[in-house]
Design a protein around this motif. Structure first.
Motif, PDB file in Angstrom:
ATOM      1  N   GLN A 181     -13.630 -53.896  11.029  1.00 28.51           N
ATOM      2  CA  GLN A 181     -14.430 -52.710  10.730  1.00 28.51           C
ATOM      3  C   GLN A 181     -15.547 -53.102   9.774  1.00 28.51           C
ATOM      4  OE1 GLN A 181     -11.730 -49.735   9.168  1.00 28.51           O
ATOM      5  NE2 GLN A 181     -10.737 -49.392  11.147  1.00 28.51           N
ATOM      6  N   ASP A 182     -16.788 -52.872  10.193  1.00 25.86           N
ATOM      7  CA  ASP A 182     -17.958 -53.212   9.378  1.00 25.86           C
ATOM      8  C   ASP A 182     -17.929 -54.675   8.924  1.00 25.86           C
ATOM      9  OD1 ASP A 182     -18.851 -50.553   9.544  1.00 25.86           O
ATOM     10  OD2 ASP A 182     -17.577 -49.973   7.857  1.00 25.86           O
ATOM     11  N   GLY A 183     -17.503 -55.536   9.843  1.00 24.61           N
ATOM     12  CA  GLY A 183     -17.491 -56.968   9.547  1.00 24.61           C
ATOM     13  C   GLY A 183     -16.336 -57.429   8.669  1.00 24.61           C
ATOM     14  N   LYS A 205     -20.956 -62.969  10.854  1.00 27.05           N
ATOM     15  CA  LYS A 205     -21.695 -62.018  10.014  1.00 27.05           C
ATOM     16  C   LYS A 205     -23.134 -62.461   9.765  1.00 27.05           C
ATOM     17  CE  LYS A 205     -19.594 -60.414   6.336  1.00 27.05           C
ATOM     18  NZ  LYS A 205     -18.771 -60.390   5.098  1.00 27.05           N
ATOM     19  N   GLN A 206     -23.326 -63.761   9.464  1.00 29.39           N
ATOM     20  CA  GLN A 206     -24.637 -64.250   9.047  1.00 29.39           C
ATOM     21  C   GLN A 206     -25.434 -64.911  10.173  1.00 29.39           C
ATOM     22  OE1 GLN A 206     -25.491 -63.579   6.030  1.00 29.39           O
ATOM     23  NE2 GLN A 206     -23.586 -63.250   4.908  1.00 29.39           N
ATOM     24  N   ARG A 265      -2.121 -46.727   8.632  1.00 32.38           N
ATOM     25  CA  ARG A 265      -3.552 -46.883   8.856  1.00 32.38           C
ATOM     26  C   ARG A 265      -3.960 -48.329   8.599  1.00 32.38           C
ATOM     27  NH1 ARG A 265      -6.452 -46.531   3.847  1.00 32.38           N
ATOM     28  NH2 ARG A 265      -5.126 -45.992   2.093  1.00 32.38           N
ATOM     29  N   TYR A 266      -5.219 -48.625   8.901  1.00 29.73           N
ATOM     30  CA  TYR A 266      -5.767 -49.948   8.623  1.00 29.73           C
ATOM     31  C   TYR A 266      -6.149 -50.066   7.148  1.00 29.73           C
ATOM     32  CZ  TYR A 266      -6.488 -51.826  13.388  1.00 29.73           C
ATOM     33  OH  TYR A 266      -6.325 -52.360  14.633  1.00 29.73           O
ATOM     34  N   ARG A 267      -5.876 -51.238   6.607  1.00 29.10           N
ATOM     35  CA  ARG A 267      -6.337 -51.577   5.261  1.00 29.10           C
ATOM     36  C   ARG A 267      -7.047 -52.929   5.318  1.00 29.10           C
ATOM     37  NH1 ARG A 267      -4.029 -48.496   1.238  1.00 29.10           N
ATOM     38  NH2 ARG A 267      -2.182 -47.298   1.830  1.00 29.10           N
ATOM     39  N   PRO A 268      -8.041 -53.153   4.459  1.00 29.54           N
ATOM     40  CA  PRO A 268      -8.733 -54.452   4.469  1.00 29.54           C
ATOM     41  C   PRO A 268      -7.789 -55.595   4.090  1.00 29.54           C
ATOM     42  CG  PRO A 268      -9.920 -52.827   3.135  1.00 29.54           C
ATOM     43  CD  PRO A 268      -8.586 -52.240   3.444  1.00 29.54           C
TER      44      PRO A 268
END
Length: 794
Positions: free
Chosen positions: A441-443, A471-472, A452-455
């Protein structure tokens, strides 16, 4: 506050205790290794008229363990010199010395009463605030802490190393209900940053994380093998590298671990569980018979496999005879070889309707369900479980990563069709609308935590190049290499050719990378995250050109390689090389001219060209010679001939270091170069070095003339080589190679001590390299290496 551990005591000098002591010494920590006092003399001791009061008798268990460290394979020590950091003693005469240490590691017999009795003795001398831990693989940490003082309990925890401690990355840290949380955090940080471990926090349950899941998977495999009549070799041929597991697969792994040790680990869970779970952890009759026979694996020279002459035989579990090893033959195996990426390979195999697919599904399916059932009981997150299996058992993917690879929804449907109950944790995932345990999610990579999802926690010291590139993007790439922006003004040159072998594509990218960094960046790191840093030049390309007598093209390639190495050396911005694993031939040549080398602890570095009938051609001869010269402290008289002799021997014998520390002893690294104990931190540490060099006003090295030994030095170098030839130790072609090498290192027909230009020596090197390429025997050696993967002596 960072933990301050300046000295450690290890109590128990068996294989595990001495291995932990060796690993501590490898990272520069003094160790006190203690064991019990013997109760009886051996016949040899009686013959020597020794008594039970003699120190050499009283300390013999620890002292003998120290001697074994020098002969064990794989080597527990990164350098034999590290042995000097280990002091031996015994628990009666040296108990008071425990006051001097900051951490006490108990590694004695797996018996609760014995451990508690030892802790009682320790508490009489232990300094308040001293950490104490047990390396137990199964006894409850709470049970061991009972009855101790509050300070002892607060500083007590489990630290479960995996064997061998030098090589296996996993360290399970297990707090008791009494352990101070700050002590846990300090141990986690110390384990990761100083010991170089992958640390996971495990719960105080039988066998903790990795052994709980790993032994379950192994026991299920034994059950399915018996049920469907697979042979040992068949199972091993599909449960190893084919599915991202170590090549030791199932039964070679059990042989290495030892069936006696494995039975003990299995019984830890058997004694603590009931019902269906307990049934899985029931030792099968054939394994009990093997243990009764003493066929417990590698340490007994036979187990599931035995070596007869050059042949490896497998055990037939029906007849208990050793027979020729069988390999699985199935269409899905051939299909898998055509697939790209581990996820696709595993998916192809696990759903296949043949013998390979059936054994994999029947073993993988229950193991995945078990891992899901254990979530929350053995660890708080799926991340910890996946990491434990990768770091402790060498899996390339943890169980939840494997589940994502084969498709959660598809696999769950199949499990339901077969009548299996789906774990609540997995059902929660599907009910929440997710179809994978991990997602981006968002890279940022996220994991499912039950609702739920956690980083996934981000560690700034762990640079994941795949994520960076995603990402880069990349600054520039070709077939052999990519230039990546690491941020903070540092670029990274990543090799990604086959085996990271150096060809013209990599040479071109080196030139581009240095030019780009000189214009727009503060520094350059040369590193990657492949299996090995670089195994050398593209030998197939060299042989092809040599076979066509295309010496003009080869001269161009070698000249280009040399020029690229000089570009690294004389770059106006700092270039930091980050070697790891196999760093051979051209791989070592890339490192030698760098402003700094930040090597991983497990770096196997050497100039091995003589094994394929050549000498180094990319500046390696001069690079090693000058590195050695510059490593000599100021004020110390330089013995030029001694330096030449040592460099000649290192290259002529194709010496390869068995660690970064040994690479330093072989002068590939000097004392300004660094060693990253935690390989996951290597690129971060290399980046920080490049930044520091830049910020401290890095300047290009001066082009200086190099002193050589000339004619007399050449004659001296050849004396030893000719003696070895006359004694039959080397062939006539080996001697020819040695003469070429001696001529390059000595600088040719010049007076001793003559100062010569670097380019003069590079020209000598290139001429010698090209002349050897044209030799039929050198071409035979190259071809043999390409076909057989080992050197030919002709």
């Amino acid at each position: 506050m960072a933990i301050q551990i300046k000295k450690v005591a290890v109590i128990g000098s068996g294989v595990m205790g001495s291995g932990i002591a060796a690993h501590l010494a490898n990272v520069g920590i003094p160790v006190l290794l203690l064991d019990i006092v013997p109760t009886a003399l051996t016949n040899e001791e009686q013959t020597k008229r020794l008594t039970l009061e003699d120190p050499q008798v009283r300390n013999k268990f620890a002292a003998n363990a120290l001697k074994k460290l020098l002969t064990q394979k794989p080597a527990p020590l990164t350098s034999k010199r590290n042995l000097s950091l280990i002091e031996v003693g015994n628990l009666e005469d040296d108990l008071e010395k425990l006051k001097e240490v900051d951490w006490i590691v108990e590694v004695i017999v797996e018996n609760l009463d014995a451990k508690k009795a030892l802790y009682e003795k320790i508490e009489t001398v232990r300094r308040p605030g001293t950490m104490i831990s047990s390396n137990t693989s199964g006894i409850r940490i709470d049970a061991m802490a009972e009855g101790r003082s509050k300070d002892f309990q607060q500083h007590f925890l489990g630290t479960h190393f995996f064997n061998p401690p030098r090589y296996l990355k996993l360290l399970e840290v297990i707090p008791s209900s009494y352990t101070d949380p700050s002590v846990v955090e300090e141990m986690v940080q110390f384990g990761e940053n100083r010991l170089g471990k992958g640390v996971v926090i495990a719960k105080d349950t039988p066998n903790f994380i990795a052994n709980r899941i790993g032994t379950y998977g192994l026991m299920v495999t034994l059950r399915e093998m018996e049920r469907y009549g697979y042979s040992i070799g068949e199972v091993d041929s599909v449960t190893g590298t084919l599915i991202g597991r170590p090549k030791s697969a199932t039964f070679r792994t059990l042989d290495v671990v030892g069936l006696d040790t494995f039975m003990h680990v299995v019984n830890n869970v058997y004694n603590e569980t009931t019902g269906e779970e307990q049934q899985v952890f029931t030792i099968p009759p054939f394994m009990k018979k093997m243990i009764d026979n003493g066929w417990i694996g590698a340490k007994a020279t036979q187990g599931f496999y035995v070596k007869k002459g050059r042949e490896i035989l497998e055990l037939d579990l029906q007849t208990f005879d050793y027979i020729q090893t069988k390999k699985m033959k199935a269409p899905s195996i051939e299909m898998t070889k055509q697939q790209k990426g581990l996820a696709n390979k595993v998916k192809t195999l696990v759903y296949a309707k043949d013998r390979a697919g059936e054994i994999l599904w029947n073993t993988l399916s229950p193991t995945l369900r078990y891992a899901a059932e254990m979530h929350g009981e053995i660890a708080d997150t799926i991340v910890a479980i996946d990491q434990a299996m990768k770091w402790g058992f060498g899996w390339r993917q943890g169980p939840f990563e494997v589940w994502d690879a084969i498709g959660v929804q598809k696999s769950v449907r199949k499990m339901r069709e077969e009548g299996f109950e789906i774990p609540t944790f997995v059902q929660s995932l599907l009910d929440s609308g997710y179809d994978s345990f991990y997602g981006e999610q968002d890279g940022v990579i996220h994991y499912f935590d039950g609702d739920r999802y956690r980083p996934v926690p981000v560690n700034e010291k762990v640079i994941d190049l795949k994520q960076y590139k995603k990402k880069q993007g990349v600054i520039k790439k070709n077939t052999g290499a990519s230039l990546i922006d690491l941020g903070d003004g540092i670029a990274l040159l990543e090799f990604h050719s086959q085996s990271n072998a150096i060809g013209l594509d990599i040479i071109q990218m080196i030139n581009f990378a240095v030019d780009e960094v000189e214009k727009n960046y503060k520094g350059l790191v040369i590193g990657n995250q492949g299996k090995n840093f670089c195994v050398g030049a593209n030998l197939g390309l060299i042989l092809m050109e040599a076979g066509d007598d295309n010496l003009f093209e080869l001269d161009y390639v070698i000249r280009a390689f040399q020029n690229a190495m000089m570009k690294i050396k004389y770059a106006t911005k700092p270039v930091v090389a980050a070697p790891f694993g196999m760093t051979l031939g051209g791989g070592a040549e890339v490192c030698l001219p760098a402003a700094h080398i930040q090597a991983a602890q497990e770096t196997y570095m050497g100039l091995v060209e003589t094994g394929v009938g050549l000498i180094p051609g990319g500046g390696g001869n001069i690079g090693l010679y000058t590195k050695f010269l510059k490593g000599i402290p100021h004020g110390v008289e330089v013995d030029l001939q001694k330096v030449a002799n040592q460099v000649f021997e290192t290259i002529a014998l194709a010496k390869v270091s068995t660690s970064a520390e040994e690479a330093r002893e072989n002068n590939f690294l000097n004392f300004a170069d660094g060693i990253s104990v935690n390989e996951d931190h290597q690129l971060y540490e290399a980046k920080q070095i490049a930044l520091t060099l830049f910020e401290n006003g890095y300047t290009t090295p001066k082009r200086e003339k190099i002193p050589v030994t000339g004619d007399s030095g050449y004659a001296t170098l050849l004396l030893g080589a000719e003696a070895m030839f006359l004694s039959g130790y080397i062939s006539e072609h080996d001697l020819k190679i040695a003469k070429k090498l001696a001529f390059v290192l000595s600088g040719g027909k010049l007076p001793f001590g003559t100062l010569v230009d670097e380019q003069y020596l590079l020209d000598l090197e290139r001429e010698a390299f090209l002349s050897l390429i044209a030799e039929p025997k050198s071409q035979q050696r190259m071809q043999h290496m390409l076909l057989k993967g080992k050197p030919l002596r002709n």
